[in-house]
Design a protein around this motif. Structure first.
Motif, mmCIF file in Angstrom:
data_model
loop_
_atom_site.group_PDB
_atom_site.id
_atom_site.type_symbol
_atom_site.label_atom_id
_atom_site.label_comp_id
_atom_site.label_asym_id
_atom_site.label_seq_id
_atom_site.Cartn_x
_atom_site.Cartn_y
_atom_site.Cartn_z
ATOM 1 N N ALA A 46 0.823 -1.213 0.000
ATOM 2 C CA ALA A 46 0.000 0.000 0.000
ATOM 3 C C ALA A 46 0.859 1.265 0.000
ATOM 4 O O ALA A 46 2.053 1.234 0.284
ATOM 5 N N GLY A 47 0.225 2.376 -0.274
ATOM 6 C CA GLY A 47 0.932 3.651 -0.294
ATOM 7 C C GLY A 47 0.854 4.382 1.033
ATOM 8 O O GLY A 47 0.063 4.035 1.918
ATOM 9 N N GLY A 48 1.719 5.382 1.198
ATOM 10 C CA GLY A 48 1.699 6.290 2.334
ATOM 11 C C GLY A 48 1.392 5.651 3.664
ATOM 12 O O GLY A 48 2.007 4.685 4.073
ATOM 13 N N SER A 49 0.413 6.196 4.350
ATOM 14 C CA SER A 49 0.016 5.662 5.651
ATOM 15 C C SER A 49 -1.162 4.703 5.522
ATOM 16 O O SER A 49 -1.821 4.377 6.499
ATOM 17 N N ALA A 50 -1.426 4.247 4.296
ATOM 18 C CA ALA A 50 -2.569 3.373 4.035
ATOM 19 C C ALA A 50 -2.304 1.954 4.519
ATOM 20 O O ALA A 50 -1.155 1.535 4.696
ATOM 21 N N GLY A 51 -3.394 1.203 4.690
ATOM 22 C CA GLY A 51 -3.308 -0.201 5.039
ATOM 23 C C GLY A 51 -3.727 -1.063 3.868
ATOM 24 O O GLY A 51 -3.817 -0.591 2.727
ATOM 25 N N LEU A 52 -4.008 -2.328 4.143
ATOM 26 C CA LEU A 52 -4.353 -3.243 3.058
ATOM 27 C C LEU A 52 -5.634 -2.867 2.319
ATOM 28 O O LEU A 52 -5.857 -3.282 1.180
ATOM 29 N N SER A 53 -6.477 -2.017 2.936
ATOM 30 C CA SER A 53 -7.709 -1.579 2.256
ATOM 31 C C SER A 53 -7.412 -0.717 1.035
ATOM 32 O O SER A 53 -8.301 -0.477 0.213
ATOM 33 N N ASP A 54 -6.167 -0.261 0.895
ATOM 34 C CA ASP A 54 -5.749 0.500 -0.288
ATOM 35 C C ASP A 54 -6.042 -0.287 -1.566
ATOM 36 O O ASP A 54 -6.202 0.284 -2.642
ATOM 37 N N TRP A 55 -6.125 -1.624 -1.433
ATOM 38 C CA TRP A 55 -6.295 -2.491 -2.596
ATOM 39 C C TRP A 55 -7.717 -3.041 -2.736
ATOM 40 O O TRP A 55 -7.955 -3.937 -3.562
ATOM 41 N N ASN A 56 -8.661 -2.536 -1.965
ATOM 42 C CA ASN A 56 -10.031 -3.050 -2.029
ATOM 43 C C ASN A 56 -10.615 -3.090 -3.445
ATOM 44 O O ASN A 56 -11.288 -4.059 -3.806
ATOM 45 N N PRO A 57 -10.403 -2.062 -4.281
ATOM 46 C CA PRO A 57 -11.050 -2.071 -5.591
ATOM 47 C C PRO A 57 -10.574 -3.175 -6.536
ATOM 48 O O PRO A 57 -11.267 -3.497 -7.499
ATOM 49 N N VAL A 58 -9.385 -3.747 -6.290
ATOM 50 C CA VAL A 58 -8.842 -4.732 -7.229
ATOM 51 C C VAL A 58 -8.541 -6.089 -6.592
ATOM 52 O O VAL A 58 -8.283 -7.065 -7.307
ATOM 53 N N PHE A 59 -8.575 -6.176 -5.281
ATOM 54 C CA PHE A 59 -8.107 -7.391 -4.604
ATOM 55 C C PHE A 59 -8.901 -8.629 -5.003
ATOM 56 O O PHE A 59 -8.324 -9.661 -5.371
ATOM 57 N N GLU A 60 -10.212 -8.556 -4.926
ATOM 58 C CA GLU A 60 -11.042 -9.725 -5.214
ATOM 59 C C GLU A 60 -10.882 -10.176 -6.665
ATOM 60 O O GLU A 60 -10.819 -11.386 -6.950
ATOM 61 N N THR A 61 -10.812 -9.226 -7.585
ATOM 62 C CA THR A 61 -10.673 -9.576 -9.001
ATOM 63 C C THR A 61 -9.318 -10.215 -9.270
ATOM 64 O O THR A 61 -9.217 -11.194 -10.014
ATOM 65 N N LEU A 62 -8.272 -9.678 -8.659
ATOM 66 C CA LEU A 62 -6.946 -10.274 -8.819
ATOM 67 C C LEU A 62 -6.918 -11.695 -8.270
ATOM 68 O O LEU A 62 -6.280 -12.583 -8.841
ATOM 69 N N ALA A 63 -7.617 -11.898 -7.151
ATOM 70 C CA ALA A 63 -7.629 -13.214 -6.512
ATOM 71 C C ALA A 63 -8.350 -14.257 -7.360
ATOM 72 O O ALA A 63 -8.200 -15.460 -7.135
ATOM 73 N N GLN A 64 -9.130 -13.812 -8.350
ATOM 74 C CA GLN A 64 -9.766 -14.749 -9.274
ATOM 75 C C GLN A 64 -8.788 -15.233 -10.334
ATOM 76 O O GLN A 64 -9.043 -16.224 -11.021
ATOM 77 N N LYS A 65 -7.660 -14.525 -10.459
ATOM 78 C CA LYS A 65 -6.691 -14.832 -11.500
ATOM 79 C C LYS A 65 -5.451 -15.542 -10.977
ATOM 80 O O LYS A 65 -4.820 -16.327 -11.691
ATOM 81 N N THR A 66 -5.088 -15.285 -9.718
ATOM 82 C CA THR A 66 -3.881 -15.866 -9.154
ATOM 83 C C THR A 66 -3.910 -15.728 -7.636
ATOM 84 O O THR A 66 -4.860 -15.184 -7.077
ATOM 85 N N LYS A 67 -2.881 -16.196 -6.984
ATOM 86 C CA LYS A 67 -2.781 -16.054 -5.533
ATOM 87 C C LYS A 67 -2.312 -14.647 -5.200
ATOM 88 O O LYS A 67 -1.356 -14.145 -5.804
ATOM 89 N N VAL A 68 -2.983 -14.009 -4.235
ATOM 90 C CA VAL A 68 -2.684 -12.612 -3.907
ATOM 91 C C VAL A 68 -2.515 -12.456 -2.396
ATOM 92 O O VAL A 68 -3.284 -13.014 -1.618
ATOM 93 N N VAL A 111 3.598 -5.652 -6.452
ATOM 94 C CA VAL A 111 2.771 -4.569 -6.982
ATOM 95 C C VAL A 111 2.605 -3.535 -5.877
ATOM 96 O O VAL A 111 2.124 -3.853 -4.787
ATOM 97 N N ALA A 112 3.005 -2.293 -6.146
ATOM 98 C CA ALA A 112 3.058 -1.297 -5.081
ATOM 99 C C ALA A 112 2.561 0.059 -5.556
ATOM 100 O O ALA A 112 2.726 0.426 -6.728
ATOM 101 N N HIS A 113 1.968 0.813 -4.618
ATOM 102 C CA HIS A 113 1.386 2.121 -4.916
ATOM 103 C C HIS A 113 2.097 3.227 -4.158
ATOM 104 O O HIS A 113 2.420 3.078 -2.981
ATOM 105 N N SER A 114 2.373 4.340 -4.828
ATOM 106 C CA SER A 114 2.865 5.570 -4.215
ATOM 107 C C SER A 114 4.137 5.333 -3.396
ATOM 108 O O SER A 114 5.130 4.835 -3.910
ATOM 109 N N TYR A 115 4.118 5.681 -2.094
ATOM 110 C CA TYR A 115 5.296 5.452 -1.262
ATOM 111 C C TYR A 115 5.635 3.967 -1.174
ATOM 112 O O TYR A 115 6.804 3.588 -1.050
ATOM 113 N N GLY A 116 4.625 3.120 -1.287
ATOM 114 C CA GLY A 116 4.880 1.681 -1.304
ATOM 115 C C GLY A 116 5.777 1.274 -2.458
ATOM 116 O O GLY A 116 6.549 0.314 -2.350
ATOM 117 N N ALA A 117 5.699 2.000 -3.577
ATOM 118 C CA ALA A 117 6.557 1.708 -4.724
ATOM 119 C C ALA A 117 8.015 1.999 -4.401
ATOM 120 O O ALA A 117 8.924 1.340 -4.914
#
Length: 268
Positions: A46-68, A111-117
């Protein structure tokens, strides 16, 4: 609401939360979630001070394709709260330890966002054997301030000073002090010859709050990361003008598609 419906809602909410677990890393509780199956493992930072919810919009869909796997860094999300000025090196070490604790013995697609990158780049250069591919979404860079200074040095210094004060008040000072004070970022070949994708927003702001969000800066931002990723033999730049700093929120389908494309580029 009828009692039966209330029970169902509570049951669904409990089931959703039940998949998030805690594990000890360096003596601290770290929350994480693992879902899906497949040959590859996608590891979300996740980015900045965010937690794992930073990935809510894509997590479930990614999990349909591979292990996440997604998690919250110590101090963020539902992980243990501490007050400490972390460095990206420390965060990268803890990400490595988390993978060890979870008994992940194969290289991950990071796969990383913002400061997480910024953390992901440190991870890839420090633990190259643990990364099979890298995706950076709107990656934080020490060159952020360079872009501002090139446009208007005097105004940039004032705005940078204010941003630091604001972030100190918001408890994010370690993030900005970390990557604004270090040079240079890891580059190829410090990061191994692996598939690398960078997603960068060049969308223009109607009323830019600071120099960094002016039209000129947006174009420079896109060019900066295009130049960086194109130094990699397997690099790919994705520029979008349809979202701002959170493409995973504004364009989740695009992000998922690019992750799938990145997975397809990994050598067997």
């Amino acid at each position: 609401m009828k009692p039966g419906w209330l029970f169902l809602v509570l049951l669904v909410a409990f089931s959703a939360e039940a998949e998030i677990n805690l594990v000890k890393v360096k003596g601290y509780d770290v929350e994480y979630e693992i879902k899906g199956s497949g040959k590859r493992i996608v590891f979300l930072e996740a980015g900045g001070s965010a937690g794992l919810s930073d990935w809510n919009p894509v997590f479930e869909t990614l999990a349909q394709k591979t292990k996440v796997i997604r998690y919250s860094r110590i101090g963020n999300g539902g992980s243990e709260k501490i007050k400490k000025n972390y460095t990206s090196e420390e965060y990268a070490e803890e990400a490595s330890l988390l993978l060890d604790v979870l008994e992940i013995d194969q290289p991950v697609v990071y796969v990383a966002h913002s400061y997480g990158a910024y953390i992901a780049r440190r991870f890839a250069s420090t633990y190259p054997e643990k990364v099979s591919a890298l995706m950076l979404i709107e990656p934080a860079s020490e060159h952020d301030v360079d872009i501002m200074r090139k446009i208007d040095l005097e105004l940039a210094e004032k705005e940078i000073a204010q941003v630091k004060l604001d972030d100190l008040a918001n408890g994010m000072s370690n993030n900005y002090l970390d990557f604004w004070s270090k040079r240079p970022l890891p580059d190829y070949p410090q990061i191994p010859d692996i598939p690398v994708t960078v997603i960068v927003s060049t969308k223009k702001f109607a009323a830019p709050p600071i120099l960094f969000f002016t039209d000129k800066a947006r174009d420079m931002w896109g060019q900066l990361h295009s130049d960086w990723v194109n130094t990699f033999p397997q690099g790919k730049a994705v520029l979008t003008n349809k979202s701002y700093h959170y493409p995973q929120n504004d364009e989740p389908e695009m992000v998922v598609a690019e992750v799938a494309e990145l997975l397809s580029r990994i050598k067997p």
